[in-house]
Every structure is written in C-alpha cells, then in structure tokens.
Write an enzyme that holds these catalytic residues in place. Structure first.
Site, PDB file in Angstrom:
ATOM      1  N   THR A  52      43.632  43.973  27.628  1.00  0.00           N
ATOM      2  CA  THR A  52      43.013  45.124  28.281  1.00  0.00           C
ATOM      3  C   THR A  52      41.676  44.724  28.896  1.00  0.00           C
ATOM      4  O   THR A  52      41.385  45.056  30.043  1.00  0.00           O
ATOM      5  CB  THR A  52      42.838  46.288  27.280  1.00  0.00           C
ATOM      6  OG1 THR A  52      44.117  46.599  26.736  1.00  0.00           O
ATOM      7  CG2 THR A  52      42.284  47.525  27.951  1.00  0.00           C
ATOM      8  N   LYS A  80      22.920  45.524  15.240  1.00  0.00           N
ATOM      9  CA  LYS A  80      21.541  45.811  14.811  1.00  0.00           C
ATOM     10  C   LYS A  80      21.386  47.282  14.464  1.00  0.00           C
ATOM     11  O   LYS A  80      20.300  47.742  14.138  1.00  0.00           O
ATOM     12  CB  LYS A  80      20.553  45.492  15.944  1.00  0.00           C
ATOM     13  CG  LYS A  80      20.529  44.053  16.356  1.00  0.00           C
ATOM     14  CD  LYS A  80      19.473  43.871  17.440  1.00  0.00           C
ATOM     15  CE  LYS A  80      19.539  42.492  18.036  1.00  0.00           C
ATOM     16  NZ  LYS A  80      18.751  42.404  19.276  1.00  0.00           N
ATOM     17  N   ARG A 101      36.100  50.130  24.578  1.00  0.00           N
ATOM     18  CA  ARG A 101      37.074  50.197  23.477  1.00  0.00           C
ATOM     19  C   ARG A 101      36.303  50.281  22.177  1.00  0.00           C
ATOM     20  O   ARG A 101      35.325  49.548  21.980  1.00  0.00           O
ATOM     21  CB  ARG A 101      37.962  48.962  23.478  1.00  0.00           C
ATOM     22  CG  ARG A 101      38.806  48.892  22.221  1.00  0.00           C
ATOM     23  CD  ARG A 101      39.871  47.857  22.318  1.00  0.00           C
ATOM     24  NE  ARG A 101      40.912  48.275  23.241  1.00  0.00           N
ATOM     25  CZ  ARG A 101      42.114  47.686  23.288  1.00  0.00           C
ATOM     26  NH1 ARG A 101      42.399  46.693  22.488  1.00  0.00           N
ATOM     27  NH2 ARG A 101      43.007  48.103  24.151  1.00  0.00           N
TER      28      ARG A 101
HETATM   29  C1  NCD Z   1      47.692  48.097  22.702  1.00  0.00           C
HETATM   30  C2  NCD Z   1      46.465  48.690  22.029  1.00  0.00           C
HETATM   31  O1  NCD Z   1      45.410  48.061  22.033  1.00  0.00           O
HETATM   32  O2  NCD Z   1      46.596  49.796  21.531  1.00  0.00           O
HETATM   33  N1  NCD Z   1      47.429  46.904  23.363  1.00  0.00           N
HETATM   34  C3  NCD Z   1      47.002  46.940  24.648  1.00  0.00           C
HETATM   35  O3  NCD Z   1      45.984  47.468  24.960  1.00  0.00           O
HETATM   36  N2  NCD Z   1      47.838  46.450  25.556  1.00  0.00           N
HETATM   37  C4  NCD Z   1      48.838  47.967  21.820  1.00  0.00           C
HETATM   38  C5  NCD Z   1      48.651  47.211  20.553  1.00  0.00           C
HETATM   39  O4  NCD Z   1      47.583  46.681  20.245  1.00  0.00           O
HETATM   40  O5  NCD Z   1      49.641  47.151  19.837  1.00  0.00           O
END
Ligand code: NCD
Length: 307
Positions: A52, A80, A101
């Site tokens: 990603t 930190k 993320r």
């Molecule tokens: C997915 C996630 O991060 O949720 N991966 C991704 O972004 N392609 C699926 C996974 O980690 O299984």
C-alpha cells in the site's frame, strides 16, 4: 476540503468518475506524468505495509510529484509520545496530501479533523481500507465490464479483514450483487456488517466450506488470516490452514470466475493457481496504482485540469 476515510465518502457517481479517470490513466499514463509537478505526498505509516505504501509512492511519482514520510511508528515522533493530531498539523506544513495507516480504528478520522491537507485512510486497524476497495472495484469493473449483477464469495478472515468490511460496504450500492461469506465460525464478519447487509435487503449467506459454493461464484475474494490482530497464537495456528485454494478447488469453479486477493498472500492460495488465467491478484496490484493516481488527482482538485 475532501478526505477519503471510508469508501462511502465518495458517492457512486464520484466513484464512477474516479474509476473512469483511473482507466484513462491506465491507457494514457504519459498524459498524467507531470500533473503533480511540485506537489508532495506524505505517507504516514504507523503500521507495517509494503504494497500500500509503495503503491501510493509509485502513484505520486508517476504523476510527477514527490514523497516523504515514515514507514513505522518507531521511526516517527509517535515514539516520543506525539499525538496524531499534532503530527498531522506539522505534516500539513510540509506536504499537499497525506496517506495514513494506523493500527487504531478511527485514527485517520482524528487526523482529518485537524488537518490542513486531504487525508487518505490507508488502513485503520481492523476497520476500513478504502483505497484497497477502490482497487478491488476497478479490478472487478475491468474484468467483468460492470459492477452490477454478480455473486461474490469472500473467503478467510472476515472478522479482522478490513478490506472485506470496506468492500462489502461499497458493493451494496450496486445492483443485484449476492454475497457468500465463507469463513470458520470464529472468523465470521462482525455483526455490524451483517446489519448493513440486512438493512439494505442484500442477499447473503454464511458458509464454512469453500468447495460447497465454488461453482456459484463469479468473483472469489480470498484473504489471509490476520495474525497480528489475534489475541493468542494458538487460535491463529488453529485457523491458518483453514482455506487453501488449489487447482482441485479451481476445477469446481466457473470458467469465467476471477480470483482476487488484496495481498500479502500467506498460504491461502497455492502458487500453482498463479498460472490459471482466472487468477487476477497480480493484475489487481497494477490497478491499485492507477486508482491511487486518480484519487490523488481528485482530492487535489487536479482531475478537471487534464484535457
Ligand atoms: C491488506 C491490509 O493491509 O489490510 N493489505 C493491503 O493493504 N493490500 C490485506 C492484508 O494485510 O491482509
């Protein structure tokens, strides 16, 4: 300013426009190679990811822009004790758009509320993963020609798999889609997803054996068991080999069924399936770059500038 926190932040019309743009990018990548000259994307990844994050970075670089950011919480000021709200205020001074993320559900939403730049949720805990959904929708549309009228089997860890939650939430907006939810009892989709299906009068069933339903499917969406979200290792070990898609199971499927997987794959699809023309998971990765390019352009308001 627009963010993408859930796939439902885009209306069906906006989504169709975005998928059209992604298709145009796939046909004419050169036309887009300087649209983001001078723009910066920040990738704020508090949780590990390769595809990603790199997909976002490739998308911005393909558009002529540049990227900055971090790939784990340890290498950010979170170590930190800095809050997500403070981090995003700072990053808003450095970049034009950001992809985040985070292991905590809702963290990108908190960030968006304090942000001076568009925030894209690149996965928040077991909750949502809207850009994977855009990728999945583009893949299905490109392979089948439409997002209406098909039966999709979602198989594996439907409890913790955020890609599954986002995809179901999105697909219910299209016509005549039937869901077959294939999982061990312990990994069934959360109740709130079942509520969404019920409230929208969507046809669905829950089963445990993949073989029993294989012949009904137009799309099979495989997922890995999400080890990092289990509370104990024994449960993971008991569950991890529950589904293994191999040639013999593929023999039960329609000739024009497609197999998708958000990746990373662990062992749930045997490598012998990779050569089957119905295996679409590596194509899906390529579509992921095109939709992220289209999304960056859309959120930066640059989508209308290209002739
Ligand atoms: C997915 C996630 O991060 O949720 N991966 C991704 O972004 N392609 C699926 C996974 O980690 O299984």
């Amino acid at each position: 300013m627009k963010h993408l926190l859930s796939p439902l932040d885009l209306s069906v019309d906006e989504l169709n426009d975005l998928l059209d743009l992604a298709r145009d990018i796939s046909i004419n990548p050169k036309k887009y190679s300087h649209v983001c000259d001078g723009k910066k994307l920040a990738t704020l990844f508090y949780e590990p990811s390769t595809r990603t994050r790199l997909s976002f970075e490739a998308a911005m670089i393909n558009l002529g822009g540049s990227v900055l950011g971090f790939s784990s919480a340890d290498s950010s000021s979170a170590s930190k004790g800095e809050s997500v709200s403070d981090t995003i205020r700072v990053i808003s001074c450095y970049a034009d758009i950001c992809a985040m993320r985070h292991p905590k559900e809702g963290a990108p939403m908190v960030a968006a509320s304090k942000s001076g730049i568009p925030v894209i949720n690149a996965g928040d805990g077991g909750h949502q993963h809207p850009t994977q959904t855009l990728t999945d929708l583009m893949t299905i549309r490109e392979l089948r020609g439409s997002l209406d009228n098909f039966t999709i089997g979602l198989c594996g860890d439907l409890k913790f798999g955020r890609t599954v939650h986002s995809l179901i939430n999105s697909l219910i907006r299209y016509k005549n889609i039937k869901f077959i939810l294939i999982s061990p009892k312990e990994l069934r989709v959360p109740d709130y997803i079942i509520d969404v299906l019920r409230e929208n009068n969507v046809e669905y069933s829950e089963v445990e054996k993949l073989e029993d339903v294989m012949s009904q499917l137009d799309i099979l969406y495989m997922t890995r068991v999400q080890r990092e979200r289990f509370f104990n290792e024994d449960d993971y070990l008991r569950m991890k080999n529950f589904y293994i898609l191999d040639k013999s199971k593929m023999n039960l499927a329609k000739k024009d069924m497609f197999v998708l997987h958000p990746l990373p794959r662990v062992n749930e699809i045997s490598v012998e399936v990779d050569d089957d023309p119905r295996a679409a998971y590596f194509k899906q990765v390529q579509y992921g770059v095109y939709v992220r390019m289209a999304l960056i352009l859309t959120l930066l308001g640059l989508d209308k500038e290209i002739q």
